[in-house]
Design a protein around this motif. Structure first.
Motif, PDB file in Angstrom:
ATOM      1  N   VAL A 264      16.135  15.249  48.304  1.00  6.64           N
ATOM      2  CA  VAL A 264      16.338  14.976  46.876  1.00  6.64           C
ATOM      3  C   VAL A 264      17.802  14.665  46.607  1.00  6.64           C
ATOM      4  O   VAL A 264      18.141  13.694  45.932  1.00  6.64           O
ATOM      5  CB  VAL A 264      15.892  16.197  46.025  1.00  6.64           C
ATOM      6  N   SER A 265      18.686  15.515  47.175  1.00  5.97           N
ATOM      7  CA  SER A 265      20.116  15.343  46.950  1.00  5.97           C
ATOM      8  C   SER A 265      20.887  16.211  47.931  1.00  5.97           C
ATOM      9  O   SER A 265      20.640  17.414  48.013  1.00  5.97           O
ATOM     10  CB  SER A 265      20.476  15.734  45.509  1.00  5.97           C
ATOM     11  N   TYR A 266      21.822  15.603  48.647  1.00  5.35           N
ATOM     12  CA  TYR A 266      22.667  16.392  49.554  1.00  5.35           C
ATOM     13  C   TYR A 266      23.545  17.351  48.761  1.00  5.35           C
ATOM     14  O   TYR A 266      23.908  18.420  49.247  1.00  5.35           O
ATOM     15  CB  TYR A 266      23.528  15.477  50.424  1.00  5.35           C
ATOM     16  N   ALA A 267      23.870  16.964  47.526  1.00  9.29           N
ATOM     17  CA  ALA A 267      24.673  17.856  46.681  1.00  9.29           C
ATOM     18  C   ALA A 267      23.902  19.142  46.397  1.00  9.29           C
ATOM     19  O   ALA A 267      24.477  20.233  46.379  1.00  9.29           O
ATOM     20  CB  ALA A 267      25.044  17.161  45.381  1.00  9.29           C
ATOM     21  N   GLN A 268      22.587  19.002  46.178  1.00 12.03           N
ATOM     22  CA  GLN A 268      21.776  20.194  45.947  1.00 12.03           C
ATOM     23  C   GLN A 268      21.663  21.032  47.220  1.00 12.03           C
ATOM     24  O   GLN A 268      21.639  22.261  47.164  1.00 12.03           O
ATOM     25  CB  GLN A 268      20.384  19.801  45.449  1.00 12.03           C
TER      26      GLN A 268
ATOM     27  N   ASP B  44      23.970  21.274  49.495  1.00 10.46           N
ATOM     28  CA  ASP B  44      25.241  21.988  49.583  1.00 10.46           C
ATOM     29  C   ASP B  44      25.275  23.161  48.612  1.00 10.46           C
ATOM     30  O   ASP B  44      25.802  24.235  48.921  1.00 10.46           O
ATOM     31  CB  ASP B  44      26.417  21.048  49.279  1.00 10.46           C
ATOM     32  N   GLN B  45      24.723  22.949  47.413  1.00 14.04           N
ATOM     33  CA  GLN B  45      24.714  24.020  46.422  1.00 14.04           C
ATOM     34  C   GLN B  45      23.854  25.188  46.894  1.00 14.04           C
ATOM     35  O   GLN B  45      24.191  26.357  46.671  1.00 14.04           O
ATOM     36  CB  GLN B  45      24.196  23.496  45.083  1.00 14.04           C
TER      37      GLN B  45
ATOM     38  N   LEU C 239      15.135  19.786  50.261  1.00 14.98           N
ATOM     39  CA  LEU C 239      16.115  19.741  49.177  1.00 14.98           C
ATOM     40  C   LEU C 239      17.136  18.643  49.431  1.00 14.98           C
ATOM     41  O   LEU C 239      17.547  17.930  48.514  1.00 14.98           O
ATOM     42  CB  LEU C 239      16.804  21.103  49.049  1.00 14.98           C
ATOM     43  N   ASN C 240      17.552  18.488  50.683  1.00 16.86           N
ATOM     44  CA  ASN C 240      18.500  17.427  51.018  1.00 16.86           C
ATOM     45  C   ASN C 240      17.903  16.047  50.763  1.00 16.86           C
ATOM     46  O   ASN C 240      18.629  15.089  50.470  1.00 16.86           O
ATOM     47  CB  ASN C 240      18.924  17.537  52.480  1.00 16.86           C
TER      48      ASN C 240
END
Length: 268
Positions: free
Chosen positions: A125-129, A131-132, A122-123
């Motif tokens: 793809v996006s670290y924001a995701q 974190d979510q 998942l990271n």
């Protein structure tokens, strides 16, 4: 000048004010002195509370959970002192099964180690995701636990729950519930199913020191990942033996508590 210092809400400023009043021999009434010292103590408490919480999830940090482990396991100490420990076991640990049984008058105490599986994907793809996903997991854990439970973000994608008055059976049920709800929440909000590996241990039945207690749950969590991830594993002697047999480089080192932070200096 004093009021300007107070606007900072810095504990050191409060203490400086109180010390100045104490040492300068100013003609200030004791009630005023106590007022400033009281403000100092409140600021310290607020600062300590903020420092003990994980900024992303709002859960306790590892140090906070360790503190509660020490506190809650202390009630078992009188039971352990003076009991026959029997012969040394082959693995070098002392004691027999009698010393590991919980006295009937004491409530059970269990701990869960929770590890989010494959968060790296998942990271990527996006670290924001990522974190979510951690935030969602923290919310699920908090929602499903009681006020008396201590919930912690252990670090990275790992969480821990210290659950007083929870038996081995209750710990497994809680672990399953957390696992299922994190699956659902991650699929709904991220479109990505997060698997969860959870290990559980119960004090005295699985360990007779606070360090062994946390170590046992960590081993169970490692075995849950090793068994294909997305598993719930309860610690027992067979789990321990299987872990040690296949551990790389000796496996996890024996558990050690974090050092206590420097205590705030409190004037007499």
């Amino acid at each position: 000048d004093l009021e300007a210092h107070l606007q900072t809400r810095d504990p050191h400023a409060y203490l400086k004010i109180w010390g100045t009043i104490q040492n300068a021999g100013l003609p200030i009434e004791d009630t005023t002195k106590n007022h400033y010292y009281g403000l100092y103590r409140k600021a310290v408490a607020a600062s300590e509370a903020e420092a003990s919480l994980d900024p992303l999830t709002g859960l306790e940090k590892r140090l906070g959970l360790e503190r509660e482990v020490r506190h809650l396991t202390a009630q078992y100490a009188p039971y352990l002192v003076g009991r026959s420990v029997g012969r040394a076991r082959k693995d070098g640990r002392q004691g027999n099964e009698r010393t590991r049984k919980r006295p009937a008058e004491l409530p059970p105490l269990s701990v869960l180690f929770i590890d989010l599986d494959d968060l790296k994907a998942l990271n990527a793809v996006s670290y924001a995701q990522g974190d979510q996903a951690i935030l969602n997991a923290g919310r699920v854990i908090k929602e499903l636990t009681r006020e008396s439970d201590i919930t912690s973000r252990w670090g990275g994608d790992e969480f821990a729950v210290l659950s007083p008055s929870t038996s081995r059976k209750g710990a497994k049920q809680l672990a399953k519930k957390i696992q299922e709800h994190i699956h659902t929440k991650s699929q709904e909000e991220l479109g990505f199913r997060i698997n969860v590996s959870i290990g559980t241990a119960t004090y005295l039945e699985d360990a007779k020191t606070p360090e062994e207690f946390l170590y046992a749950a960590q081993i169970a969590s490692q075995m849950a990942k090793r068994n294909g991830k997305g598993q719930v594993v309860q610690f027992n002697s067979q789990v321990e033996a299987a872990y040690k047999k296949n551990a790389t480089n000796g496996g996890l080192a024996p558990y050690k508590f974090l050092p206590n932070p420097t205590e705030w200096y409190e004037a007499a």
